[in-house]
Design a protein around this motif. Structure first.
Motif, mmCIF file in Angstrom:
data_model
loop_
_atom_site.group_PDB
_atom_site.id
_atom_site.type_symbol
_atom_site.label_atom_id
_atom_site.label_comp_id
_atom_site.label_asym_id
_atom_site.label_seq_id
_atom_site.Cartn_x
_atom_site.Cartn_y
_atom_site.Cartn_z
ATOM 1 N N ALA A 53 19.029 -10.827 -12.469
ATOM 2 C CA ALA A 53 18.691 -9.414 -12.701
ATOM 3 C C ALA A 53 19.861 -8.500 -12.356
ATOM 4 O O ALA A 53 19.907 -7.350 -12.806
ATOM 5 N N PRO A 80 11.425 -10.668 -16.933
ATOM 6 C CA PRO A 80 12.593 -10.186 -16.184
ATOM 7 C C PRO A 80 13.927 -10.686 -16.728
ATOM 8 O O PRO A 80 14.976 -10.138 -16.382
ATOM 9 N N ALA A 190 10.673 -8.245 -9.296
ATOM 10 C CA ALA A 190 11.458 -8.424 -10.521
ATOM 11 C C ALA A 190 11.410 -7.209 -11.443
ATOM 12 O O ALA A 190 12.098 -7.190 -12.462
ATOM 13 N N TYR A 191 10.616 -6.198 -11.089
ATOM 14 C CA TYR A 191 10.429 -5.052 -11.974
ATOM 15 C C TYR A 191 10.749 -3.750 -11.245
ATOM 16 O O TYR A 191 10.530 -3.621 -10.050
#
Length: 411
Positions: A53, A80, A190-191
């Motif tokens: 990420a 993701p 992950a967001y």
């Protein structure tokens, strides 16, 4: 002898890896540092752990590996990983979806803006705005009516979706947004939950189009009927083919193609959700990946088409395009597994369900000793049970019976 193709797989599960391996490519699989569980990778697979990420981390990793031996394709089938994979496509000059297009799918506000700019005929536009403060919630309700929907611009699995039923509830909605932004839910990291969007509420049954695009030719494999839990907007059931009229199905197929064209999407799998209204299908959101809830297994069972395998074999150039929509053979359905919160003491009935000839699959994510959270969103489900039948109704009935036989006892 022709050397094997090389694939960069960004994130995903062991199932995604097995589908990627079916392409015959050599694979570099990038997993998050915390994903340390054992996986049977087999030959031709190298695993590296990195925070994909983080754009710079993945950029350096991809560039160094590409210089040693070039990649032929970069793919991710996990939400993701979609934007990171797209950035690498741009970086390495590969033919896959680039970041500009990919981000229109991962950012719901950007998606709405792009559709408004495209002004494509047949796409019903939905009023929307970003949440700025409690007053913006009140202003949106006054302008567009109640109820309306609030949800993160970047997110999935119905997490953080709120329905604001009246002006007296805007303060509570604003407070809940604040709570969600600092949530300690284990799957939130992950967001980016910093930004929320308001959308006018669309009433009607929910369905989705499961499609694959081949150089701009969009083939809808199936239209899926979705069953939603009204208390938290979670899609608890999925069934194919959807029990809708041929005219409604044709409308969904047509609007799906128009949406994907407007967003600039040309290659790969998509999962596009609609509400069915008297005026036609209205887009709720779309993702540039295969849908969850064992949908890939359902589609493979009913249509003989594996969208996850295609997601790897098509960009690698080892699979032909599918020219026409496949025909169904029977029906299939999946249902979300839930139970009471607490620590799992025992699981009963799993072996019996797996032994049934009508079982398509079971993905149970918990076992004895695991902790079950309250059922506030899709992420709090425990997996899915999927069954096949003579038709859609038969499949739903078989699936619900199997689900009732699965007992997860908690303390």
């Amino acid at each position: 002898m022709t050397p094997a193709k090389r694939l960069l797989l960004v994130g995903g599960s062991a199932t995604h890896l097995s589908k990627a391996r079916a392409s015959g490519a050599d694979i570099l699989w990038v997993r998050l540092p915390e994903e340390t569980g054992p996986v049977d990778t087999g030959d031709g697979v190298e695993v590296v752990h990195a925070d994909y990420a983080d754009a710079e981390t993945l950029r350096r990793l991809a560039q160094e590996a590409h210089e040693v031996r070039p990649f032929d394709a970069v793919v991710s089938l996990t939400e993701p990983g979609l934007d990171p994979a797209a950035r690498v496509n741009d970086q390495l000059g590969l033919a896959g979806t680039g970041f500009e297009v990919a981000h229109r799918f991962t950012d719901k506000y950007l998606m709405r803006r792009r559709l408004a700019e495209a002004a494509a005929p047949g796409i019903r536009l939905v009023a929307c705005a970003l949440v700025e403060d409690e007053r913006s919630l009140r202003d949106f309700g006054a302008a567009h009516g109640y109820p309306f929907i609030v949800k993160p611009t970047c997110g999935t699995a119905s997490f953080g979706v709120l329905k604001v039923d009246g002006p007296e509830l805007t303060a509570a909605a604003w407070a809940e947004i604040g709570r969600l932004r600092t949530s300690d839910h284990p799957l939130v990291h992950a967001y980016d939950l910093g930004e929320f969007i308001m959308e006018e509420y669309i009433d009607g049954p929910l369905c989705s189009a499961e499609a694959f695009s081949f150089d701009g030719h969009h083939v809808v494999a199936t239209v899926t009927e979705a069953i939603t839990e009204e208390s938290n907007h979670v899609h608890v059931g999925h069934a194919i083919p959807a029990r809708v009229s041929p005219a409604v199905e044709a409308d969904v197929v047509r609007v799906t193609g128009a949406v994907l064209d407007a967003l600039g999407y040309r290659d790969g799998a998509t999962h596009t959700e609609f509400k069915l209204t008297p005026e036609g299908p209205v887009l709720i959101e779309t993702q540039a990946r295969v849908g969850g809830a064992l949908l890939n297994q359902l589609i493979s069972t009913v249509y003989g088409l594996d969208l996850q395998e295609l997601a790897f074999s098509w960009p690698l150039g080892v699979a032909p395009a599918v020219a026409e929509r496949p025909k169904p053979r029977g029906g299939a359905a999946s249902w979300l597994i839930v139970t009471e919160p607490g620590k799992v003491r025992e699981v009963r009935g799993l072996d019996e369900i797996l032994a049934k000839p009508d079982t398509v699959g079971v993905d149970l994510w918990v076992g004895p000793g695991d902790v079950v959270r309250s059922f506030d969103g899709q992420w709090d489900g425990l997996g899915h049970v999927a069954s096949k039948g003579d038709d859609t109704t038969d499949a739903i009935e078989r699936c619900r019976r199997s689900l009732a036989e699965l007992r997860i006892l908690t303390d």
